[in-house]
Design a protein around this motif. Sequence first.
Motif, PDB file in Angstrom:
ATOM      1  N   THR A  57       0.824  -1.216   0.000  1.00 32.85           N
ATOM      2  CA  THR A  57       0.000   0.000   0.000  1.00 32.85           C
ATOM      3  C   THR A  57       0.851   1.256   0.000  1.00 32.85           C
ATOM      4  O   THR A  57       0.633   2.174  -0.808  1.00 32.85           O
ATOM      5  N   THR A  58       1.837   1.332   0.899  1.00 33.90           N
ATOM      6  CA  THR A  58       2.663   2.544   0.970  1.00 33.90           C
ATOM      7  C   THR A  58       3.555   2.687  -0.254  1.00 33.90           C
ATOM      8  O   THR A  58       3.865   3.797  -0.668  1.00 33.90           O
ATOM      9  N   PHE A  59       3.946   1.557  -0.848  1.00 33.13           N
ATOM     10  CA  PHE A  59       4.748   1.636  -2.071  1.00 33.13           C
ATOM     11  C   PHE A  59       3.951   2.296  -3.192  1.00 33.13           C
ATOM     12  O   PHE A  59       4.421   3.230  -3.841  1.00 33.13           O
ATOM     13  N   VAL A  60       2.747   1.815  -3.419  1.00 35.48           N
ATOM     14  CA  VAL A  60       1.907   2.370  -4.489  1.00 35.48           C
ATOM     15  C   VAL A  60       1.606   3.843  -4.223  1.00 35.48           C
ATOM     16  O   VAL A  60       1.703   4.683  -5.125  1.00 35.48           O
ATOM     17  N   GLN A  61       1.263   4.180  -2.981  1.00 37.14           N
ATOM     18  CA  GLN A  61       0.973   5.577  -2.644  1.00 37.14           C
ATOM     19  C   GLN A  61       2.186   6.467  -2.872  1.00 37.14           C
ATOM     20  O   GLN A  61       2.079   7.564  -3.437  1.00 37.14           O
ATOM     21  N   THR A  62       3.357   5.995  -2.441  1.00 34.84           N
ATOM     22  CA  THR A  62       4.576   6.789  -2.584  1.00 34.84           C
ATOM     23  C   THR A  62       4.931   7.008  -4.041  1.00 34.84           C
ATOM     24  O   THR A  62       5.237   8.139  -4.458  1.00 34.84           O
ATOM     25  N   ILE A  63       4.895   5.965  -4.845  1.00 36.57           N
ATOM     26  CA  ILE A  63       5.263   6.091  -6.254  1.00 36.57           C
ATOM     27  C   ILE A  63       4.256   6.969  -6.993  1.00 36.57           C
ATOM     28  O   ILE A  63       4.631   7.772  -7.858  1.00 36.57           O
ATOM     29  N   ASP A  64       2.974   6.856  -6.654  1.00 40.89           N
ATOM     30  CA  ASP A  64       1.967   7.719  -7.283  1.00 40.89           C
ATOM     31  C   ASP A  64       2.239   9.190  -6.982  1.00 40.89           C
ATOM     32  O   ASP A  64       2.166  10.054  -7.869  1.00 40.89           O
ATOM     33  N   GLN A  65       2.570   9.480  -5.728  1.00 39.84           N
ATOM     34  CA  GLN A  65       2.837  10.864  -5.334  1.00 39.84           C
ATOM     35  C   GLN A  65       4.097  11.400  -6.011  1.00 39.84           C
ATOM     36  O   GLN A  65       4.111  12.512  -6.545  1.00 39.84           O
ATOM     37  N   TYR A  66       5.157  10.622  -5.985  1.00 42.94           N
ATOM     38  CA  TYR A  66       6.398  11.055  -6.631  1.00 42.94           C
ATOM     39  C   TYR A  66       6.209  11.216  -8.136  1.00 42.94           C
ATOM     40  O   TYR A  66       6.753  12.145  -8.747  1.00 42.94           O
ATOM     41  N   SER A  67       5.449  10.330  -8.732  1.00 43.64           N
ATOM     42  CA  SER A  67       5.215  10.403 -10.168  1.00 43.64           C
ATOM     43  C   SER A  67       4.512  11.699 -10.538  1.00 43.64           C
ATOM     44  O   SER A  67       4.875  12.368 -11.516  1.00 43.64           O
ATOM     45  N   ARG A  68       3.505  12.080  -9.750  1.00 43.51           N
ATOM     46  CA  ARG A  68       2.793  13.329 -10.027  1.00 43.51           C
ATOM     47  C   ARG A  68       3.718  14.541  -9.874  1.00 43.51           C
ATOM     48  O   ARG A  68       3.683  15.466 -10.682  1.00 43.51           O
ATOM     49  N   LEU A  69       4.534  14.529  -8.844  1.00 46.14           N
ATOM     50  CA  LEU A  69       5.453  15.645  -8.626  1.00 46.14           C
ATOM     51  C   LEU A  69       6.501  15.732  -9.727  1.00 46.14           C
ATOM     52  O   LEU A  69       6.893  16.829 -10.141  1.00 46.14           O
TER      53      LEU A  69
END
Length: 269
Positions: free
Chosen positions: A249-261
């Motif tokens: 869960t935290t992996f997907v959330q982290t990568i999604d956030q970094y990807s948007r930034l």
Amino acid sequence: MIPLISYKPTIMKKPQASRILVLAPHPDDEVLGCGGLLRKYSLAGNEIHIVYMTDGSEGRTFGQAREEISKTRKAEAKAGLEALGLGNSSSTWLDFPDGQLSVTEDSVHSVEREIMSFQPELILCTFIHDQHMDHCATTLILAEVLRRNPIQAEILAYEVWSPYPKSAVLDVSEDFECKLQALRCHKSQIQLVDYERLISGLNQYRAMLYNSILRNRAEQRAKIRNTVISEGMLDLISYAEGYIKFNVTTFVQTIDQYSRLMKENVFES
């Protein structure tokens, strides 16, 4: 908010997992980024599966055709795994063109197939900030697979090109010479780039972080006990690998956030 990556990492023991899957963007990344950890797992008899994302055909060589480069690097990868003690491990080559890896239905389904078939308890992969487009793409592909299939597994993101904050460091001093032997099997790559110096420096740098944690712990204990410590009292190490630990869960959330930034140019990709 992006889940924070700790600037005060912990000392990591070998994670308890019997089935380990490694996503390597190119042949040699598995040695450079997590060779020490893989050596520990191989000695323990754990089941390891390596997934090579690309064909390695953009590797640094002297004027060979892409097909010949790929053939050479696959043979070198096999020798490198044997040097690590992983000669009996399984591996899959997805053979996407080196330097052109991206998030497509084909790449996502290919990785999904490997994960769902192998059912890993631990997945090792590169991180989105590693300074190579194929390394970044590997992270994004894995995030998409896990978004669709929220399996129970631990994720460890390893580093190759770009040091960034780590949440855990692992002592690989006893494994490091074996790691170098595996790296030296990739003769076509080390003839033009001093990868041995690169990874030696990076793992020595991570060892300094590891030793700093040891000193801080010892100083806290000495303060409580009103005693004095010396360097000889500490089990300082020479080489360590750094990782970022995630659950799915935290992996997907982290990568999604970094990807948007990254798309907003907050970070350089």
